[in-house]
Design a protein around this motif. Structure first.
Motif, PDB file in Angstrom:
ATOM      1  N   ASN A  51      -0.964   9.307   7.946  1.00  0.00           N
ATOM      2  CA  ASN A  51      -2.185   9.495   7.161  1.00  0.00           C
ATOM      3  C   ASN A  51      -2.795   8.168   6.737  1.00  0.00           C
ATOM      4  OD1 ASN A  51      -1.939  12.254   7.344  1.00  0.00           O
ATOM      5  ND2 ASN A  51      -0.831  12.460   5.414  1.00  0.00           N
ATOM      6  N   VAL A  52      -1.937   7.188   6.423  1.00  0.00           N
ATOM      7  CA  VAL A  52      -2.442   5.869   6.033  1.00  0.00           C
ATOM      8  C   VAL A  52      -3.154   5.226   7.214  1.00  0.00           C
ATOM      9  CG1 VAL A  52      -1.801   3.572   5.202  1.00  0.00           C
ATOM     10  CG2 VAL A  52      -0.608   5.595   4.330  1.00  0.00           C
ATOM     11  N   SER A  89      -1.171   6.307  -1.212  1.00  0.00           N
ATOM     12  CA  SER A  89      -1.398   5.202  -0.275  1.00  0.00           C
ATOM     13  C   SER A  89      -2.807   5.262   0.302  1.00  0.00           C
ATOM     14  CB  SER A  89      -0.362   5.267   0.858  1.00  0.00           C
ATOM     15  OG  SER A  89       0.951   5.196   0.347  1.00  0.00           O
ATOM     16  N   GLU A  90      -3.238   6.465   0.683  1.00  0.00           N
ATOM     17  CA  GLU A  90      -4.585   6.631   1.243  1.00  0.00           C
ATOM     18  C   GLU A  90      -5.651   6.295   0.208  1.00  0.00           C
ATOM     19  OE1 GLU A  90      -2.186   8.771   1.319  1.00  0.00           O
ATOM     20  OE2 GLU A  90      -1.710   9.229   3.398  1.00  0.00           O
ATOM     21  N   ILE A 108       0.822  -1.204   0.000  1.00  0.00           N
ATOM     22  CA  ILE A 108       0.000   0.000   0.000  1.00  0.00           C
ATOM     23  C   ILE A 108       0.855   1.252   0.000  1.00  0.00           C
ATOM     24  CG2 ILE A 108      -1.669   1.329   1.373  1.00  0.00           C
ATOM     25  CD1 ILE A 108      -2.892  -1.252   2.248  1.00  0.00           C
ATOM     26  N   LEU A 109       1.993   1.185   0.682  1.00  0.00           N
ATOM     27  CA  LEU A 109       2.827   2.378   0.834  1.00  0.00           C
ATOM     28  C   LEU A 109       3.356   2.841  -0.516  1.00  0.00           C
ATOM     29  CD1 LEU A 109       4.836   1.463   4.050  1.00  0.00           C
ATOM     30  CD2 LEU A 109       2.829   2.937   3.843  1.00  0.00           C
ATOM     31  N   THR A 115      -6.506   6.882   7.742  1.00  0.00           N
ATOM     32  CA  THR A 115      -7.464   6.412   6.736  1.00  0.00           C
ATOM     33  C   THR A 115      -7.988   5.031   7.097  1.00  0.00           C
ATOM     34  OG1 THR A 115      -6.290   7.664   5.033  1.00  0.00           O
ATOM     35  CG2 THR A 115      -7.783   5.940   4.278  1.00  0.00           C
ATOM     36  N   LEU A 116      -7.102   4.155   7.548  1.00  0.00           N
ATOM     37  CA  LEU A 116      -7.515   2.800   7.945  1.00  0.00           C
ATOM     38  C   LEU A 116      -8.488   2.843   9.109  1.00  0.00           C
ATOM     39  CD1 LEU A 116      -7.197  -0.277   7.735  1.00  0.00           C
ATOM     40  CD2 LEU A 116      -5.197  -0.099   9.219  1.00  0.00           C
ATOM     41  N   ILE A 135       1.888  -0.568   7.950  1.00  0.00           N
ATOM     42  CA  ILE A 135       1.093   0.651   7.763  1.00  0.00           C
ATOM     43  C   ILE A 135       0.431   1.119   9.059  1.00  0.00           C
ATOM     44  CG2 ILE A 135       0.609   0.169   5.339  1.00  0.00           C
ATOM     45  CD1 ILE A 135      -2.165  -0.837   6.208  1.00  0.00           C
ATOM     46  N   LEU A 167      -5.935   2.558  -0.208  1.00  0.00           N
ATOM     47  CA  LEU A 167      -6.620   1.946   0.926  1.00  0.00           C
ATOM     48  C   LEU A 167      -8.125   2.152   0.832  1.00  0.00           C
ATOM     49  CD1 LEU A 167      -5.926   0.368   3.478  1.00  0.00           C
ATOM     50  CD2 LEU A 167      -5.783   2.521   4.712  1.00  0.00           C
TER      51      LEU A 167
END
Length: 745
Positions: A600-601, A561-562, A553-554, A604-605, A588, A565
């Motif tokens: 930020n990832v 990445s966001e 994802i990164l 978002t998760l 992440i 996701l």
């Protein structure tokens, strides 16, 4: 016999009266009146060369005109369809002018005024009918197509006569006398009949949408209010618009077609093909459609893929027709017009349309449940006998995440596979002789044997037809079973409960006010079957499976990445019930404040799992061998709140792992698997498999040297035990146990 002469149509020499009283007088010379045996005020028939007789009133011309000329008003010319210079014949008629009982008019106000005033509401119709009586009395002589302008409270509206009915239905006159006893009615005569017809969407052919159809019919009740003799409060306004939304293939277009067939006087369709991309042309067409709908009430306007016509406004897009659509929707206030729009993504539609005075009713068409899928299957099947009820239940149970379009495609493919199977079976019976491969006695008069769809046909079709939402994910469903994993029986039971309960017992959970699990975290040393366990869970449950490695994802680009996701969760919601598996989630979800991972990832998760939009029928399963580095917010209730420790296998589990592997290999009977399990205390599952494979490699080496087939002997396992070292120390196990106890406390 009265004389019949031909005259040339000419205009009047003086201005007509404003009250239209003299509109149907035809001016003739004195000699022409005499030869036709007519006096001023007598009725006569005016007939064009290729038309039917029209009634007029003979009158003496006030100036000297030729005997071959007849002077007519512009109003008569427009109502009777004659032109200056046309040849008409005139003759006397002995019938008397009939009085009109009911005159019916229809509004014909021009577009600009209609947009300014809005359509004429039913509550105001009686008032305008009363106001029209005065100009009609002044005019006195009426004919169809005659137009009157009336102004009330600053609104100047136009009305055209569309129907005249008198006491003598057998009369051939085209003009009538309006008296104080005559009644005025506004509205199309056909439209009046439509008021007595119930507008209703039928559910035939639409499975799994009973609740949505009921919601639409509740809105249509606004157009049937007259049937129930119910008067709504003065502030009440009937619905003008419905917005239907849902994923691709859920039946939006099919529902639009059923709404179109609900019994409207006329329906209109607006689409990307009918509306030009040119802003000016598109605006003109849009206004024209709404104007036509106002003249044909009750009517419906259907807009498929409304997001392309009225997209969400942005600084770059200034040519949207959304503002025009809003304006026209405001202009049909009080009119018997319903606008129904459909879209996949409601958030992509112009916000100005989604207001209580425009597209007020929003109807969601979600991914169908198992019960809904069974209804869809029955609707597709129709009067046919295949698939059987038993087969319908099997298909409905195995098609998690499938929408109506997917189920239709699945049945099509299953039918083809069933046909091929029947042909192959028939050929095998006849020994390959296709001429003699005639089936047994047919079951109907057509001489054809109905194809029977078997479970094997359906299972074969399921391999090729995937849910629409999963077609973008090129991912093969895992083929791992619980029987492929040794031990971990407690973990298996807990995972099965988390997945199967919401699907099998939703009523029980609702009764006890228990919500389904959203997230599970599997943690433990490397090689202890965390990933394998999740694969088996997805296979056994038959759910749609999205596997994601945390590191994948990164991205080095900001926001990518966001976005990736969010897209994963969008696909999972579209294909629910589904499982999202995050392997190596520590990549992440590092603790905020550390230098690792993206904050930020992680945010978002967290939002996707337990944000504003509820995560229903989507189970998030994560695996890590570094649970201590995860952010605590990820493991709070409502997220990954089910922590399952998967440690090194115990003695029983190691015996099962060895037995599972040996069943697929050739192991000499002298090998004592129980003894081998005793000697591998502390080894992980992956290390146990590595021991077996290393022993197998040693046996292969010996085979190559001797040139003879041999079995895996105990000496090969002895060699493997010396090669494969145990990597999980007691200290490592103790750290995991301490982590588990600290979170259980």
């Amino acid at each position: 016999m009265t004389e019949n002469r031909t005259f040339t149509v000419r205009p009047l020499s003086k201005q007509p009266r404003n009250d239209l009283r003299d509109s149907f007088r035809v001016n003739l010379s004195s000699s022409s009146l005499s030869s036709l045996k007519l006096r001023a005020g007598d009725l006569c028939d005016l007939t064009s060369t290729d038309g039917s007789p029209k009634t007029a009133i003979a009158w003496a011309a006030v100036e000297n005109i030729q005997n071959t000329v007849v002077q007519t008003s512009k109003v008569l010319q427009e109502c009777y369809g004659v032109k200056l210079g046309d040849k008409v014949s005139i003759c006397k008629t002995d019938q008397q002018l009939d009085e009109v009982d009911i005159v019916r008019l229809q509004e014909c106000t021009d577009a600009e005024k209609l947009e300014a005033f809005g359509a004429l509401s039913e509550t105001d119709v009686g008032h305008w009918e009363w106001c029209l009586e005065h100009p009609l009395l002044r005019c006195e002589i009426l004919a169809v197509h005659l137009t009157f302008d009336v102004e009330v409270k600053g609104q100047r509206r136009s009305f055209r006569v569309i129907e005249l009915s008198g006491a003598n239905p057998g009369t051939s006159h085209t003009i009538y006398r309006f008296t104080s006893q005559s009644k005025v009615r506004i509205g199309d005569g056909v439209g009046i009949a439509y008021r007595d017809r119930t507008l209703k969407v039928q559910s035939f052919g639409l499975g799994g949408l009973s609740r949505q159809i009921e919601q639409v019919n509740e809105t249509l009740s606004d157009f049937n209010s007259g049937l129930h003799r119910l008067e709504m409060p003065a502030f009440y306004e009937h619905s003008r618009g419905i917005l239907i939304y849902g994923p691709k293939g859920t039946g939006k277009t099919s529902l639009l077609r059923q709404i179109e067939a609900a019994g409207w006087k006329k329906s209109f369709t607006i689409g990307t093909s009918t509306i030009s991309r040119n802003a000016g042309e598109g605006e003109t067409k849009l206004r024209k459609i709404f104007q036509e709908a106002l003249r044909c009430q009750p009517s419906v306007i259907l807009i498929d893929q409304v997001e392309f016509i009225a997209p969400k406004k942005s600084s770059q897009d200034s040519s949207s027709l959304g503002s025009v659509l809003c304006e026209t929707l405001d202009g049909i206030k009080g009119a018997h017009i319903l606008v129904v729009a459909a879209t996949r993504h409601p958030n992509d539609v112009d916000d100005a349309l989604r207001t209580p005075h425009r597209l007020a009713i929003e109807v969601e068409l979600p991914v169908p449940t198992a019960a809904d899928r069974a209804e869809i299957l029955r609707a597709i099947r129709g009067p046919s006998s295949e698939p059987s009820e038993q087969m319908i239940d099997i298909i409905a149970e195995k098609t998690h995440g499938y929408v109506g379009a997917d189920i239709f495609a699945l049945l099509q493919l299953a039918c083809r596979k069933a046909r091929n199977r029947h042909i192959l079976e028939s050929e095998s019976i006849s020994g390959g002789n296709t001429e003699s491969s005639v089936p047994a006695a047919p079951e109907d008069d057509s001489g054809l044997v109905p194809v029977k769809i078997s479970e094997a046909d359906v299972l074969s079709a399921l391999q090729d037809i995937r849910p629409t939402a999963m077609k973008e994910v090129f991912l093969e469903t895992p083929k791992v079973r619980w029987s492929d994993i040794g031990g971990q029986h407690n973990i298996k039971r807990r995972l099965q409960k988390a997945v199967q309960r919401p699907l099998q017992f939703p009523e029980r959970m609702k009764r006890l006010n228990v919500n389904s699990k959203k997230g599970i975290l599997l943690y433990g040393p490397p090689g202890c079957s965390k990933t394998l366990t999740v694969k088996a869970l997805a296979t056994e449950a038959g759910l749609n499976f999205l596997a994601v490695k945390g590191a994948e994802i990164l991205s080095m680009y900001v926001g990518e990445s966001e976005r990736a996701l969010r897209e994963i969760f969008r696909k999972a919601r579209s294909a629910r019930p589904s499982i999202i598996f995050f392997d190596e989630i520590d990549a992440i979800a590092y603790k905020r404040g550390s230098s690792q991972g993206g904050v930020n990832v992680l945010t978002t998760l967290l939002n996707e799992m337990d944000g504003i939009e509820e995560l229903r029928n989507v189970l998030v399963v994560a695996a890590t061998n570094k649970p201590d580095v995860l952010d605590p917010a990820l493991m709070r209730p409502g997220r990954l709140d089910n922590l399952l420790y998967i440690g090194p296998p115990d003695l029983e589990a190691r015996q099962e792992i060895l037995a599972i592997w040996s069943r697929k290999s050739v192991v000499h009977p002298e090998v004592d698997l129980a003894d081998l399990a005793q000697r591998t205390e502390g080894y992980s599952g992956a290390e146990m498999v590595s021991i077996c494979e290393t022993a197998g490699d040693a046996a292969l080496d010996e085979e190559e040297e001797t040139g003879q087939e041999i079995q895996i002997m105990w000496k090969h396992f002895e060699y493997a035990l010396g090669q494969v070292r145990r990597q999980i120390t007691p200290e490592v196990v103790e750290e995991y146990e301490q982590f588990g106890s600290s979170h259980d406390a």
